[in-house]
Design an enzyme around this catalytic site. Sequence first.
Site, short mmCIF file in Angstrom:
data_model
loop_
_atom_site.label_atom_id
_atom_site.label_comp_id
_atom_site.label_asym_id
_atom_site.label_seq_id
_atom_site.Cartn_x
_atom_site.Cartn_y
_atom_site.Cartn_z
CB SER A 154 -12.80 0.58 -0.32
OG SER A 154 -13.35 -0.28 -1.29
N GLY A 175 -3.29 -5.54 -8.36
CA GLY A 175 -2.95 -6.67 -9.20
C GLY A 175 -1.69 -6.49 -10.02
CB ALA A 176 0.37 -3.61 -10.80
CG ASP A 190 4.63 -7.52 -0.23
OD1 ASP A 190 5.80 -7.55 -0.67
OD2 ASP A 190 3.70 -8.18 -0.72
#
Length: 392
Positions: A68, A132-133, A182
Amino acid sequence: MGSATAARALLTEVAGIEPVGTWSAPGRVNLIGEHTDYNDGFVLPFAIQQRTHVALGTRADGRIRVVSTFDGDAVEVDLAALDELFPANRGEVPEWAAYPLGVAWALLRRTGRSAVSVTGVDLAIASDVPIGAGLSSSAAIEGAVATTLNDAWGLGLDRVALAQVGRTAENEAVGAPTGIMDQMASMLGRADAAIFLDCRSLAASVVDLGFADAGLQLVVIDTGVKHSHATGGYGERRAACERGAEIMGVRALRDVSVDDLARAAELMDDVTFRRVRHIVTENQRVLDTVAVLRDHGPRAIGALLLASHASMRDDFEISVPELDTAVEAAMSAGAIGARMTGGGFGGAAIALVEHDRVQTVMDAAASAFAASGFAAPTMFTVVPSVGAGRDA
């Protein structure tokens, strides 16, 4: 460079081949319905335009390699060894790699396919979903990888099954005790619409948001405060919910109504009761928001968003000062409604704002953060967008 281009370039760099194709899946914003998903409740998320892209190359040696743009080191294992890595990842692979490798493991387990019956793959991952938001960068990775491998391996799973695979990877391979909201939002997203999801039955329906027609935009105020769902506070909240359901004698807090709260208060300690009250009232707020959107449109949901934030701040206690400051600043600058979004303990707030007041709200949030001595937030608008799929 866009993340699709970055994924393709990374695959060529690492594997020395051109990709067979690229797939992607979006992050999500949850308009309302926080921590209700793992209580068999209701949620109202929508997919956003920020996406995670996967470029695929095939290989003949029965191995899977993942790389990644947010970690320079590729991780490579035999497909047949996935059963040794998961479900108990004891640190053999870094956490970021447990997401795509966990999806591969969960897909094989779900379909009953053996490792030797599918082709080896190289997967290069790039994303523009902020990490992380609270915008579910993890579900975007899971959805993109699941969609890629479902096609590459000819597994024939539908979108709901792929969402379930993503949840299995997150719960069992990564060890984060999340629900399925999600993944469902990332798989099922539609333009200018939210997904009204019953997390018990997985019945999903599309709810038109009408933001564009109403001249509204949704502003994300990312506090920069990092959280990790695999640790502490999230697990404690989930345990409190399970304890509350047991005390009430129900399968899940989905089965407790607002009318039952007086009895719950008599049976529980204060902390458990407040955790339960958040879930029960939040489920009702989701139902109310869907009804208000359908009957009156998006300008009428502001009070519900604010009530949701207050419940998360006071009853579930998952807000932080930065999130409260973001909500208060947005409202003072004329937002229709605002709330923290995501699992809490950091992450982002959202504000529903008139198109011509977006900059005013952003300026107000920046000023409020500076005045409080907080690091400057990152702010941007999100657009309800389409779910996972093949791009090229």
